[in-house]
Design a protein around this motif. Structure first.
Motif, PDB file in Angstrom:
ATOM      1  N   VAL A 146     -40.051 -49.690 -47.610  1.00  9.72           N
ATOM      2  CA  VAL A 146     -38.835 -49.568 -48.142  1.00  9.72           C
ATOM      3  C   VAL A 146     -38.287 -47.971 -48.215  1.00  9.72           C
ATOM      4  CG1 VAL A 146     -37.424 -49.573 -50.084  1.00  9.72           C
ATOM      5  CG2 VAL A 146     -38.809 -51.249 -49.570  1.00  9.72           C
ATOM      6  N   GLN A 147     -39.281 -46.872 -48.466  1.00  6.41           N
ATOM      7  CA  GLN A 147     -38.818 -45.720 -48.416  1.00  6.41           C
ATOM      8  C   GLN A 147     -38.645 -45.154 -46.738  1.00  6.41           C
ATOM      9  OE1 GLN A 147     -38.081 -43.763 -50.858  1.00  6.41           O
ATOM     10  NE2 GLN A 147     -38.358 -45.631 -52.167  1.00  6.41           N
ATOM     11  N   TYR A 148     -39.559 -45.563 -45.902  1.00  3.17           N
ATOM     12  CA  TYR A 148     -39.397 -45.270 -44.678  1.00  3.17           C
ATOM     13  C   TYR A 148     -38.016 -45.647 -43.864  1.00  3.17           C
ATOM     14  CZ  TYR A 148     -39.989 -45.383 -39.599  1.00  3.17           C
ATOM     15  OH  TYR A 148     -39.812 -44.990 -38.361  1.00  3.17           O
ATOM     16  N   GLU A 149     -37.466 -47.035 -44.349  1.00  2.36           N
ATOM     17  CA  GLU A 149     -36.345 -47.407 -43.813  1.00  2.36           C
ATOM     18  C   GLU A 149     -35.120 -46.729 -44.324  1.00  2.36           C
ATOM     19  OE1 GLU A 149     -35.772 -51.639 -43.461  1.00  2.36           O
ATOM     20  OE2 GLU A 149     -37.408 -51.584 -42.006  1.00  2.36           O
ATOM     21  N   TYR A 150     -35.256 -46.385 -45.797  1.00  4.32           N
ATOM     22  CA  TYR A 150     -34.008 -45.835 -46.422  1.00  4.32           C
ATOM     23  C   TYR A 150     -33.933 -44.452 -45.824  1.00  4.32           C
ATOM     24  CZ  TYR A 150     -32.077 -42.884 -49.959  1.00  4.32           C
ATOM     25  OH  TYR A 150     -31.139 -41.909 -50.696  1.00  4.32           O
ATOM     26  N   ASP A 151     -35.164 -43.601 -45.629  1.00  4.60           N
ATOM     27  CA  ASP A 151     -35.027 -42.296 -44.872  1.00  4.60           C
ATOM     28  C   ASP A 151     -34.531 -42.403 -43.684  1.00  4.60           C
ATOM     29  OD1 ASP A 151     -36.088 -41.175 -47.225  1.00  4.60           O
ATOM     30  OD2 ASP A 151     -38.217 -41.354 -46.456  1.00  4.60           O
ATOM     31  N   GLU A 152     -34.741 -43.589 -42.732  1.00  5.19           N
ATOM     32  CA  GLU A 152     -34.333 -43.520 -41.436  1.00  5.19           C
ATOM     33  C   GLU A 152     -32.955 -43.842 -41.378  1.00  5.19           C
ATOM     34  OE1 GLU A 152     -36.167 -46.012 -37.706  1.00  5.19           O
ATOM     35  OE2 GLU A 152     -35.584 -47.298 -39.277  1.00  5.19           O
ATOM     36  N   ILE A 153     -32.304 -44.629 -42.444  1.00  4.87           N
ATOM     37  CA  ILE A 153     -30.906 -44.847 -42.425  1.00  4.87           C
ATOM     38  C   ILE A 153     -30.269 -43.781 -43.091  1.00  4.87           C
ATOM     39  CG2 ILE A 153     -29.177 -46.064 -43.579  1.00  4.87           C
ATOM     40  CD1 ILE A 153     -30.908 -48.454 -43.930  1.00  4.87           C
ATOM     41  N   LYS A 154     -30.614 -42.858 -43.856  1.00  4.37           N
ATOM     42  CA  LYS A 154     -30.029 -41.630 -44.280  1.00  4.37           C
ATOM     43  C   LYS A 154     -30.023 -40.594 -43.251  1.00  4.37           C
ATOM     44  CE  LYS A 154     -29.683 -39.336 -48.838  1.00  4.37           C
ATOM     45  NZ  LYS A 154     -28.327 -39.980 -49.125  1.00  4.37           N
ATOM     46  N   THR A 155     -31.138 -40.486 -42.432  1.00  4.95           N
ATOM     47  CA  THR A 155     -31.225 -39.450 -41.436  1.00  4.95           C
ATOM     48  C   THR A 155     -30.287 -39.754 -40.298  1.00  4.95           C
ATOM     49  OG1 THR A 155     -33.733 -38.933 -42.006  1.00  4.95           O
ATOM     50  CG2 THR A 155     -32.579 -38.181 -39.856  1.00  4.95           C
ATOM     51  N   SER A 156     -30.030 -41.153 -40.086  1.00  2.64           N
ATOM     52  CA  SER A 156     -29.127 -41.417 -38.944  1.00  2.64           C
ATOM     53  C   SER A 156     -27.792 -41.224 -39.329  1.00  2.64           C
ATOM     54  CB  SER A 156     -29.342 -42.845 -38.401  1.00  2.64           C
ATOM     55  OG  SER A 156     -28.940 -43.790 -39.603  1.00  2.64           O
ATOM     56  N   LEU A 157     -27.521 -41.604 -40.626  1.00  4.72           N
ATOM     57  CA  LEU A 157     -26.107 -41.313 -41.300  1.00  4.72           C
ATOM     58  C   LEU A 157     -25.924 -39.737 -41.160  1.00  4.72           C
ATOM     59  CD1 LEU A 157     -25.887 -43.913 -44.184  1.00  4.72           C
ATOM     60  CD2 LEU A 157     -24.300 -43.824 -41.885  1.00  4.72           C
ATOM     61  N   GLU A 158     -26.757 -38.965 -41.513  1.00  9.18           N
ATOM     62  CA  GLU A 158     -26.746 -37.499 -41.543  1.00  9.18           C
ATOM     63  C   GLU A 158     -26.327 -36.920 -40.181  1.00  9.18           C
ATOM     64  OE1 GLU A 158     -25.569 -34.116 -43.309  1.00  9.18           O
ATOM     65  OE2 GLU A 158     -26.222 -35.828 -44.261  1.00  9.18           O
ATOM     66  N   LEU A 159     -27.218 -37.701 -39.066  1.00  2.59           N
ATOM     67  CA  LEU A 159     -27.009 -37.222 -37.802  1.00  2.59           C
ATOM     68  C   LEU A 159     -25.619 -37.527 -37.184  1.00  2.59           C
ATOM     69  CD1 LEU A 159     -30.442 -38.026 -36.070  1.00  2.59           C
ATOM     70  CD2 LEU A 159     -29.349 -35.827 -36.323  1.00  2.59           C
ATOM     71  N   GLU A 160     -25.121 -38.784 -37.555  1.00  2.16           N
ATOM     72  CA  GLU A 160     -23.998 -39.093 -37.219  1.00  2.16           C
ATOM     73  C   GLU A 160     -22.529 -38.067 -37.783  1.00  2.16           C
ATOM     74  OE1 GLU A 160     -23.500 -43.200 -38.092  1.00  2.16           O
ATOM     75  OE2 GLU A 160     -24.925 -43.814 -36.841  1.00  2.16           O
TER      76      GLU A 160
END
Length: 135
Positions: free
Chosen positions: A101-115
């Motif tokens: 859950v933490q990994y997927e949350y961080d992955e989504i957060k990172t991709s949104l920040e990159l966008e």
């Protein structure tokens, strides 16, 4: 995209492929239905295919009301706690501290920040130049 976000990572490729394949299956059924009804001598030649396409769409509309919010959308709107809760419900039996859950949350957060920080391929920039060739 919701299918990809909500499905358990182990089953994600199969479910995403199934989702994409069902669209083409529906398209084939709709095409053959329209072909088969073209010789009906009344307005049912177009009504029948329309009804056959409308019924599943109405059913899907009703079912979408039961679907959870997209974790990606929730995070983009600053509703991180709700996103983690949804990810935990579908991926870790409600355990919000689970590593997946933490990994997927961080992955989504990172991709949104990159966008957000990406300046090269943005919709506004494409609209300004009109095509990719001018970039």
């Amino acid at each position: 995209m919701l299918v990809t976000e909500i499905s358990y990572p182990q089953y994600r490729p199969q479910l995403t492929s199934l989702y994409n394949s069902l669209w083409y299956s529906g398209n084939i059924i709709a095409s053959w239905t329209t072909f088969g009804t073209q010789y009906i001598g009344s307005t049912w030649s177009w009504r029948l295919p329309s009804i056959m396409q409308g019924v599943p769409a109405a059913f899907q509309f009703l079912l979408i009301l039961l679907a959870p919010e997209s974790p990606r959308w929730l995070i983009s709107k600053g509703r991180d706690a709700e996103a983690v809760r949804i990810l935990a419900y579908y991926h870790a039996d409600g355990d919000e501290a689970d590593a997946l859950v933490q990994y997927e949350y961080d992955e989504i957060k990172t991709s949104l920040e990159l966008e957000r920080t990406s300046q090269y391929f943005t919709t506004r920039r494409l609209a300004q130049f009109g095509s990719l060739h001018s970039l």
